[in-house]
Design a protein around this motif. Structure first.
Motif, PDB file in Angstrom:
ATOM      1  N   ASP A  83      28.573  32.099 -61.095  1.00 21.82           N
ATOM      2  CA  ASP A  83      29.387  32.380 -62.275  1.00 21.82           C
ATOM      3  C   ASP A  83      30.772  31.729 -62.220  1.00 21.82           C
ATOM      4  N   GLY A  84      31.404  31.711 -61.048  1.00 22.33           N
ATOM      5  CA  GLY A  84      32.723  31.081 -60.930  1.00 22.33           C
ATOM      6  C   GLY A  84      32.673  29.609 -61.291  1.00 22.33           C
ATOM      7  N   ALA A  85      31.638  28.930 -60.814  1.00 20.95           N
ATOM      8  CA  ALA A  85      31.475  27.507 -61.144  1.00 20.95           C
ATOM      9  C   ALA A  85      31.235  27.339 -62.639  1.00 20.95           C
ATOM     10  N   ARG A  86      30.421  28.206 -63.229  1.00 19.88           N
ATOM     11  CA  ARG A  86      30.136  28.113 -64.665  1.00 19.88           C
ATOM     12  C   ARG A  86      31.409  28.316 -65.492  1.00 19.88           C
ATOM     13  N   VAL A  87      32.227  29.286 -65.117  1.00 19.20           N
ATOM     14  CA  VAL A  87      33.486  29.547 -65.830  1.00 19.20           C
ATOM     15  C   VAL A  87      34.404  28.332 -65.732  1.00 19.20           C
ATOM     16  N   ALA A  88      34.618  27.852 -64.520  1.00 19.03           N
ATOM     17  CA  ALA A  88      35.532  26.723 -64.302  1.00 19.03           C
ATOM     18  C   ALA A  88      35.031  25.465 -65.008  1.00 19.03           C
ATOM     19  N   ALA A 112      22.935  16.969 -57.538  1.00 21.30           N
ATOM     20  CA  ALA A 112      22.436  16.766 -56.175  1.00 21.30           C
ATOM     21  C   ALA A 112      22.511  18.060 -55.356  1.00 21.30           C
ATOM     22  N   GLY A 113      23.043  19.131 -55.969  1.00 19.42           N
ATOM     23  CA  GLY A 113      23.149  20.405 -55.275  1.00 19.42           C
ATOM     24  C   GLY A 113      24.430  20.584 -54.486  1.00 19.42           C
ATOM     25  N   ASP A 114      25.366  19.646 -54.619  1.00 16.46           N
ATOM     26  CA  ASP A 114      26.638  19.708 -53.891  1.00 16.46           C
ATOM     27  C   ASP A 114      27.701  20.366 -54.769  1.00 16.46           C
ATOM     28  N   ILE A 115      27.618  21.700 -54.881  1.00 13.97           N
ATOM     29  CA  ILE A 115      28.545  22.425 -55.752  1.00 13.97           C
ATOM     30  C   ILE A 115      29.974  22.320 -55.231  1.00 13.97           C
ATOM     31  N   VAL A 116      30.158  22.451 -53.930  1.00 18.81           N
ATOM     32  CA  VAL A 116      31.508  22.345 -53.353  1.00 18.81           C
ATOM     33  C   VAL A 116      32.090  20.965 -53.635  1.00 18.81           C
ATOM     34  N   GLY A 117      31.320  19.926 -53.413  1.00 21.62           N
ATOM     35  CA  GLY A 117      31.786  18.567 -53.691  1.00 21.62           C
ATOM     36  C   GLY A 117      32.112  18.373 -55.162  1.00 21.62           C
ATOM     37  N   ALA A 118      31.297  18.957 -56.035  1.00 21.76           N
ATOM     38  CA  ALA A 118      31.557  18.852 -57.476  1.00 21.76           C
ATOM     39  C   ALA A 118      32.866  19.554 -57.839  1.00 21.76           C
ATOM     40  N   CYS A 119      33.054  20.749 -57.325  1.00 17.63           N
ATOM     41  CA  CYS A 119      34.293  21.491 -57.602  1.00 17.63           C
ATOM     42  C   CYS A 119      35.519  20.717 -57.117  1.00 17.63           C
ATOM     43  N   ARG A 120      35.361  20.037 -55.991  1.00 17.24           N
ATOM     44  CA  ARG A 120      36.487  19.282 -55.430  1.00 17.24           C
ATOM     45  C   ARG A 120      36.786  17.994 -56.211  1.00 17.24           C
ATOM     46  N   GLU A 121      35.931  17.640 -57.169  1.00 20.13           N
ATOM     47  CA  GLU A 121      36.195  16.508 -58.061  1.00 20.13           C
ATOM     48  C   GLU A 121      37.204  16.877 -59.159  1.00 20.13           C
ATOM     49  N   VAL A 137      47.352  18.921 -63.745  1.00 22.66           N
ATOM     50  CA  VAL A 137      47.291  19.108 -62.288  1.00 22.66           C
ATOM     51  C   VAL A 137      47.141  20.601 -61.984  1.00 22.66           C
ATOM     52  N   ARG A 138      47.958  21.411 -62.623  1.00 23.03           N
ATOM     53  CA  ARG A 138      47.923  22.852 -62.395  1.00 23.03           C
ATOM     54  C   ARG A 138      46.598  23.457 -62.882  1.00 23.03           C
ATOM     55  N   ARG A 139      46.158  23.019 -64.059  1.00 24.58           N
ATOM     56  CA  ARG A 139      44.904  23.539 -64.609  1.00 24.58           C
ATOM     57  C   ARG A 139      43.725  23.192 -63.704  1.00 24.58           C
ATOM     58  N   ARG A 140      43.630  21.934 -63.278  1.00 26.38           N
ATOM     59  CA  ARG A 140      42.492  21.524 -62.443  1.00 26.38           C
ATOM     60  C   ARG A 140      42.495  22.239 -61.100  1.00 26.38           C
ATOM     61  N   ASN A 141      43.667  22.471 -60.534  1.00 25.11           N
ATOM     62  CA  ASN A 141      43.726  23.217 -59.274  1.00 25.11           C
ATOM     63  C   ASN A 141      43.232  24.647 -59.475  1.00 25.11           C
ATOM     64  N   ALA A 142      43.615  25.271 -60.597  1.00 21.90           N
ATOM     65  CA  ALA A 142      43.142  26.627 -60.898  1.00 21.90           C
ATOM     66  C   ALA A 142      41.632  26.623 -61.126  1.00 21.90           C
ATOM     67  N   GLU A 143      41.138  25.635 -61.886  1.00 16.33           N
ATOM     68  CA  GLU A 143      39.695  25.532 -62.111  1.00 16.33           C
ATOM     69  C   GLU A 143      38.951  25.331 -60.796  1.00 16.33           C
ATOM     70  N   MET A 144      39.492  24.508 -59.916  1.00 12.32           N
ATOM     71  CA  MET A 144      38.828  24.260 -58.646  1.00 12.32           C
ATOM     72  C   MET A 144      38.740  25.545 -57.819  1.00 12.32           C
ATOM     73  N   LYS A 145      39.815  26.320 -57.775  1.00 18.11           N
ATOM     74  CA  LYS A 145      39.791  27.567 -57.010  1.00 18.11           C
ATOM     75  C   LYS A 145      38.720  28.514 -57.547  1.00 18.11           C
ATOM     76  N   ILE A 146      38.630  28.626 -58.859  1.00 20.58           N
ATOM     77  CA  ILE A 146      37.613  29.495 -59.469  1.00 20.58           C
ATOM     78  C   ILE A 146      36.214  28.933 -59.199  1.00 20.58           C
ATOM     79  N   CYS A 147      36.083  27.637 -59.312  1.00 22.37           N
ATOM     80  CA  CYS A 147      34.806  26.970 -59.098  1.00 22.37           C
ATOM     81  C   CYS A 147      34.284  27.201 -57.665  1.00 22.37           C
ATOM     82  N   LEU A 148      35.176  27.216 -56.709  1.00 22.11           N
ATOM     83  CA  LEU A 148      34.793  27.368 -55.297  1.00 22.11           C
ATOM     84  C   LEU A 148      34.531  28.812 -54.883  1.00 22.11           C
ATOM     85  N   GLN A 149      34.852  29.764 -55.735  1.00 21.34           N
ATOM     86  CA  GLN A 149      34.660  31.182 -55.365  1.00 21.34           C
ATOM     87  C   GLN A 149      33.193  31.528 -55.270  1.00 21.34           C
TER      88      GLN A 149
END
Length: 149
Positions: A83-88, A112-121, A137-149
């Protein structure tokens, strides 16, 4: 309401809240950083300078567009994402558009199944009109944190 509907509703509500946090709301059309007429919470489809909207209309437009962005994310990968990845990623697609997302390295990594790598993009997507924007910059960092949860 069944459990699946509640979960989807929760993801949409979280994505709407994330979008609203970063887009900012204007009830009067304005030009975004790259010169596109925009209204409400970053809505651009068919907007003309001089257009106005009510808060209720903005809520409706944002919710509709977030649902579309979430559908793009969900339909782009063969398996259910956390869900975190879907939200972000719904917030990301809302902001950059389905076209940019569809050709991205981020999506290739997701598929490819690399969710962590995708979030880090996500932090790579901080330019608009060739300029690095602090808000992105601020938005993408916030999205990345949510995506990685």
């Amino acid at each position: 309401m069944d459990l699946k509907s509640k979960v989807v509703g929760g993801v949409v509500a979280a994505a709407v809240a994330l979008v609203a946090t970063w887009e900012g709301r204007s009830l009067v059309a304005y030009l975004d950083p790259v010169g596109i007429p925009t209204i409400c919470d970053g809505y651009t489809h068919g907007v003309k300078m001089g257009d106005t909207a009510t808060p209720e209309k903005c809520d409706e437009l944002t919710s509709e567009e977030v649902k579309k962005a979430l559908a793009v994310v969900d339909e782009s990968v063969p398996r259910q994402l956390p869900d975190g990845a879907r939200v972000a990623l719904a917030s990301f697609v809302y902001n950059v558009g389905a076209g940019a997302y569809s050709g991205s390295t981020l999506l290739r990594k997701l598929r490819a199944g690399d969710i962590v790598g995708a979030c880090r993009e996500l932090p790579r997507w901080v330019y608009a009109g060739g300029r690095k924007l602090r808000g992105l910059v601020r938005r993408r960092n916030a999205e990345m944190k949510i995506c990685l949860q």
